[in-house]
Design a protein around this motif. Sequence first.
Motif, PDB file in Angstrom:
ATOM      1  N   GLN A   2       0.832  -1.205   0.000  1.00 57.00           N
ATOM      2  CA  GLN A   2       0.000   0.000   0.000  1.00 57.00           C
ATOM      3  C   GLN A   2       0.868   1.257   0.000  1.00 57.00           C
ATOM      4  OE1 GLN A   2      -3.071   0.474  -0.446  1.00 57.00           O
ATOM      5  NE2 GLN A   2      -3.581   2.479   0.435  1.00 57.00           N
TER       6      GLN A   2
ATOM      7  N   ARG B 213       3.918   1.555  -1.086  1.00 58.90           N
ATOM      8  CA  ARG B 213       4.567   1.680  -2.396  1.00 58.90           C
ATOM      9  C   ARG B 213       3.598   2.264  -3.417  1.00 58.90           C
ATOM     10  NH1 ARG B 213       9.024  -0.101  -4.615  1.00 58.90           N
ATOM     11  NH2 ARG B 213       9.519  -1.494  -2.891  1.00 58.90           N
ATOM     12  N   ALA B 214       2.367   1.772  -3.392  1.00 58.57           N
ATOM     13  CA  ALA B 214       1.378   2.265  -4.356  1.00 58.57           C
ATOM     14  C   ALA B 214       1.138   3.763  -4.170  1.00 58.57           C
ATOM     15  CB  ALA B 214       0.074   1.486  -4.209  1.00 58.57           C
ATOM     16  N   VAL B 215       1.029   4.173  -2.912  1.00 57.71           N
ATOM     17  CA  VAL B 215       0.818   5.598  -2.646  1.00 57.71           C
ATOM     18  C   VAL B 215       2.072   6.394  -3.041  1.00 57.71           C
ATOM     19  CG1 VAL B 215       0.364   7.321  -0.870  1.00 57.71           C
ATOM     20  CG2 VAL B 215      -0.813   5.131  -0.788  1.00 57.71           C
TER      21      VAL B 215
ATOM     22  N   GLU C 124       4.268   5.671  -5.284  1.00 56.21           N
ATOM     23  CA  GLU C 124       4.368   5.768  -6.747  1.00 56.21           C
ATOM     24  C   GLU C 124       3.422   6.838  -7.293  1.00 56.21           C
ATOM     25  OE1 GLU C 124       5.814   1.214  -7.755  1.00 56.21           O
ATOM     26  OE2 GLU C 124       3.710   1.746  -8.001  1.00 56.21           O
ATOM     27  N   LEU C 125       2.270   6.944  -6.641  1.00 53.73           N
ATOM     28  CA  LEU C 125       1.328   7.997  -7.056  1.00 53.73           C
ATOM     29  C   LEU C 125       1.947   9.376  -6.798  1.00 53.73           C
ATOM     30  CD1 LEU C 125      -1.477   7.610  -8.248  1.00 53.73           C
ATOM     31  CD2 LEU C 125      -2.438   7.952  -5.973  1.00 53.73           C
TER      32      LEU C 125
ATOM     33  N   GLU D  39       4.531  10.001  -9.365  1.00 54.69           N
ATOM     34  CA  GLU D  39       3.861  10.386 -10.616  1.00 54.69           C
ATOM     35  C   GLU D  39       3.568  11.873 -10.624  1.00 54.69           C
ATOM     36  OE1 GLU D  39       0.125   8.525 -11.946  1.00 54.69           O
ATOM     37  OE2 GLU D  39       1.169   6.621 -11.715  1.00 54.69           O
ATOM     38  N   GLU D  40       3.142  12.369  -9.463  1.00 51.99           N
ATOM     39  CA  GLU D  40       2.836  13.799  -9.337  1.00 51.99           C
ATOM     40  C   GLU D  40       4.094  14.631  -9.593  1.00 51.99           C
ATOM     41  OE1 GLU D  40      -0.450  14.217  -8.521  1.00 51.99           O
ATOM     42  OE2 GLU D  40      -0.285  16.361  -8.907  1.00 51.99           O
TER      43      GLU D  40
ATOM     44  N   GLU E 249      -2.517  24.224 -11.129  1.00 55.09           N
ATOM     45  CA  GLU E 249      -1.295  24.157 -10.319  1.00 55.09           C
ATOM     46  C   GLU E 249      -0.197  25.050 -10.889  1.00 55.09           C
ATOM     47  OE1 GLU E 249      -2.409  20.686 -10.937  1.00 55.09           O
ATOM     48  OE2 GLU E 249      -3.036  20.094  -8.920  1.00 55.09           O
TER      49      GLU E 249
ATOM     50  N   ARG F  88       0.521  16.386  -0.968  1.00 57.45           N
ATOM     51  CA  ARG F  88      -0.941  16.387  -1.010  1.00 57.45           C
ATOM     52  C   ARG F  88      -1.463  15.005  -1.381  1.00 57.45           C
ATOM     53  NH1 ARG F  88      -3.357  21.598  -3.864  1.00 57.45           N
ATOM     54  NH2 ARG F  88      -2.805  20.544  -5.789  1.00 57.45           N
ATOM     55  N   VAL F  89      -0.789  14.357  -2.310  1.00 59.84           N
ATOM     56  CA  VAL F  89      -1.198  12.998  -2.709  1.00 59.84           C
ATOM     57  C   VAL F  89      -1.048  12.037  -1.526  1.00 59.84           C
ATOM     58  CG1 VAL F  89      -0.563  11.019  -4.145  1.00 59.84           C
ATOM     59  CG2 VAL F  89      -0.694  13.296  -5.155  1.00 59.84           C
TER      60      VAL F  89
ATOM     61  N   GLU G  54      -3.811  12.683   0.947  1.00 61.66           N
ATOM     62  CA  GLU G  54      -5.109  12.219   0.406  1.00 61.66           C
ATOM     63  C   GLU G  54      -5.236  10.708   0.488  1.00 61.66           C
ATOM     64  OE1 GLU G  54      -6.109  15.586  -2.999  1.00 61.66           O
ATOM     65  OE2 GLU G  54      -5.464  13.589  -3.592  1.00 61.66           O
ATOM     66  N   GLU G  55      -4.119  10.023   0.322  1.00 64.99           N
ATOM     67  CA  GLU G  55      -4.161   8.559   0.300  1.00 64.99           C
ATOM     68  C   GLU G  55      -3.889   7.957   1.675  1.00 64.99           C
ATOM     69  OE1 GLU G  55      -5.224   6.835  -2.135  1.00 64.99           O
ATOM     70  OE2 GLU G  55      -5.292   8.406  -3.662  1.00 64.99           O
ATOM     71  N   GLY G  56      -3.843   8.806   2.683  1.00 66.21           N
ATOM     72  CA  GLY G  56      -3.766   8.295   4.048  1.00 66.21           C
ATOM     73  C   GLY G  56      -2.372   8.021   4.577  1.00 66.21           C
TER      74      GLY G  56
ATOM     75  N   ARG H  94      -6.257   7.656 -12.673  1.00 70.32           N
ATOM     76  CA  ARG H  94      -5.014   8.155 -13.280  1.00 70.32           C
ATOM     77  C   ARG H  94      -5.261   8.861 -14.614  1.00 70.32           C
ATOM     78  NH1 ARG H  94      -2.433   3.803 -10.752  1.00 70.32           N
ATOM     79  NH2 ARG H  94      -0.474   4.391  -9.768  1.00 70.32           N
TER      80      ARG H  94
ATOM     81  N   ARG I  24     -12.854   9.060  -2.740  1.00 65.72           N
ATOM     82  CA  ARG I  24     -11.570   9.747  -2.582  1.00 65.72           C
ATOM     83  C   ARG I  24     -11.130  10.403  -3.891  1.00 65.72           C
ATOM     84  NH1 ARG I  24      -6.917   6.638   0.582  1.00 65.72           N
ATOM     85  NH2 ARG I  24      -8.380   6.989   2.253  1.00 65.72           N
TER      86      ARG I  24
ATOM     87  N   SER J  31       4.918  -0.403  -9.817  1.00 67.21           N
ATOM     88  CA  SER J  31       4.302  -1.662  -9.395  1.00 67.21           C
ATOM     89  C   SER J  31       2.922  -1.888 -10.024  1.00 67.21           C
ATOM     90  CB  SER J  31       4.164  -1.697  -7.871  1.00 67.21           C
ATOM     91  OG  SER J  31       3.137  -0.821  -7.441  1.00 67.21           O
TER      92      SER J  31
ATOM     93  N   ARG K 290       0.310  -0.906  -8.936  1.00 69.14           N
ATOM     94  CA  ARG K 290      -0.717  -1.005  -7.892  1.00 69.14           C
ATOM     95  C   ARG K 290      -1.347   0.361  -7.676  1.00 69.14           C
ATOM     96  NH1 ARG K 290      -1.865  -5.407  -5.496  1.00 69.14           N
ATOM     97  NH2 ARG K 290      -0.383  -7.118  -5.477  1.00 69.14           N
TER      98      ARG K 290
ATOM     99  N   PRO L  67      -3.334   2.656  -4.881  1.00 69.05           N
ATOM    100  CA  PRO L  67      -3.580   2.663  -3.438  1.00 69.05           C
ATOM    101  C   PRO L  67      -5.047   2.391  -3.109  1.00 69.05           C
ATOM    102  CG  PRO L  67      -2.453   4.668  -4.146  1.00 69.05           C
ATOM    103  CD  PRO L  67      -2.853   3.943  -5.375  1.00 69.05           C
TER     104      PRO L  67
END
Lengths: 331, 414
Positions: free
Chosen positions: A25, A27-29, A31-32, A35-36, A70, A157-158, A161-163, B49, B75, B195, B197, B199
């Motif tokens: 989880q 890692r996924a956040v 990576e997001l 990405e930003e 932005e 911010r990401v 947002e994703e906790g 995305r 979300r 990955s 994945r 979130p």
Amino acid sequence: MPLRLACQAMGTRFELVLTGQHEDQLRAVGELALEEIQIAHRRWNAFASDSVVAHLARCAGGPEVKVDPETFELLHLCVEVAKKSHGFFNPLLGPLLRQLGLRDDRPEETTTPLTTLIDVKGISLDPDSSSVGLARPGMELDLGGIAKGAALDLAARVLIEEGVTCALMHGGTSTALALDPPPGRDAWQVVIGTGEHAPQALLANTALSVSAAHSRHGSPIESSSETGQEQQGHDPTEHHSRDHHSHILDPHQACGTRHLLAAAVVGPSAAACDAWSTALVAGCRPTHVPASHSLLTQPSPDSWLLSPGRPNCFRIEPCIPATPPPTAAPF
Amino acid sequence: MHPSNPSPDRRTILMAGAGGAATQILPDFLAARPHLGAELRVGLVGVGRQGRAMLAELGKFDEVTLLAYCDTDERRLRSASRRARGAQGYATQESMLAAHPDLDALLIATPTHLHREPCKEGLAAKKHIYCESPLAHTLADCRAITGAASSAGKVFQTGYQGRANPVYALARSFVRSGAIRDVVSLAAQSNQKNSWRTPSSDPAREKALNWRLDPEVSLGLPGELGAQQFDVLHWFTSKYPVRVEASGAVLAWRDGRQVSDTVHAKLTYKDGSQLDWSATLGNTYNGTQELLMGTMGTVRLAWTHGWLFKESDAPTQGWEVYANRQQFHNDEGITLIADATKLASQGKLKKGVGLPHPGLYYGLESFFQSIAKGSKVVCSAEEGLRATAIAIKVQAALATGRPQNIDESDLTSK
């Protein structure tokens, strides 16, 4: 065990240190968030032809260009800090950098005087249409560090947002942004420079930016670290100054600055911290920086000065009482 | 030379480079704002995305207003609200359409296996549709969409972006006018380190959000990464493979997933030529690019950039004297610059190296131009079906470990 993720963007390396229970989880956040940062790179990299700032430069002298929210916010911040710093922060220094031989690309052929090309009044912002314009051909944005800071702000911010609440990020080690500190600690400890008595910034839900006047290759802003401690240091992949020039320019003198060796700023926004630390080294008076920011300046190799009347987010040993720097700005 | 694809005006480039009259008019693709000549109101279906990427590009169009967006994930709706100022968020497409009957167009950015219903619902409501690629995850869904699109009488564009890309259009005109002569080999790769994945703090949403890792519905790397590239090469060569082989494995992300994170595929054409395609989520080297190798040269495409590498025995054209060049180890590439004639006339050829916007921008722009000006859709539902069908076959070869033959009937909407 903290999870570290990294990416290359804006000519430097961005790194995220995240802590939490579920690695997949996290890692996924993460990576997001990366990405930003990549999206920010694509928008704000002056050296890439497909960036928004390159497009604005191509359209300089023409009609305003509609940009994403932005980018508009970032340019609004640039203009605001430029005004409040009395021009010591300037996002239009590309032509000056070229004239000083600090950028390799060839200058745009123009008869417009350099002072006009780097005049921030030439940036127009229309909030109703989210449009931006550069008044004259040859003007161009060179966002430098403030773009790195803004990318970190967006990445944070990401994460939120994703906790993900416990994290430290940096861009090229000169700008850092912390969320909650690691378990059992009050803050992320970030060492500024080298040596036994190097100051530390204590960060929790705050950002830090450090700017240094001299060549990055001789930067004093390096340190070792362990878990919970990160480094501030030079980034060999960045564009760096040459010869005797400072890599930070005094826009009023059109040359490398000689006001301060370094300045560190802690505040809520990494972008703003970056702009203000640059402005301070360029010659801006500390009193022009918003009172909510914590300031540490280095007027000489052996001294660091805390600006009084502000929140103190630094630990300095031995503590040096604040006195005006010997080379105060002309305002 | 292909009759519908005239050669680039090399003589004009030559003359301009020799000192032709200068003008301050920038080429269309560098213009500050696209001019559609009509105000368009759009709704966005799905703000994950790809939806977020669309939000960023939509902000660049003066005459396009995003009125509303929808997503089933709360979300994501919250996140979209700060990126889409002034637009209303909804939990379903149905409620969005009910609240905004005046929408002209819908942009569909839902997961691939959830394209069918939003497309059909949108077309039934008489909206123009831009549907992200791949068109769907099964041939049956592709055909359902193309059927609905053909009977709706509205603009329908599949989001294969290469067809709208100015650099790719220029490269294609070179290829089709014989600049690289006979194509002997095709290659494409899509490398990234990610990955894949998404979130999800809510276990109940895990499967839905991580649909790309769900072998029941995902087209895997061939569908989500390869289909765009297959379409580019079909568009350039007008050839479709007749047989595909593929192999793959989980090599980078050993987290229990079943969808391969590294894939190699060989697509064979009727004339015996082949496309070697590979993709990985474990390495970023050289990113995403396509190569067309011919007996007189090679075209290398990297979405915002493109290059032509000439063989030593290829004839020299006069305009090459003024071309911008880039060295890659032992090979020198001529940079492919869209609207080079105009730029050369202004002495600004280098300004045109690379595109000022990502590929998605040009895809959306061409869609809006089709609605506003009636210009031809760059990638119809039927074209979208063909590239998607190839991706479905590659994924089938990967999943079964057996080569798949492709028949004409696999590429049609009936």
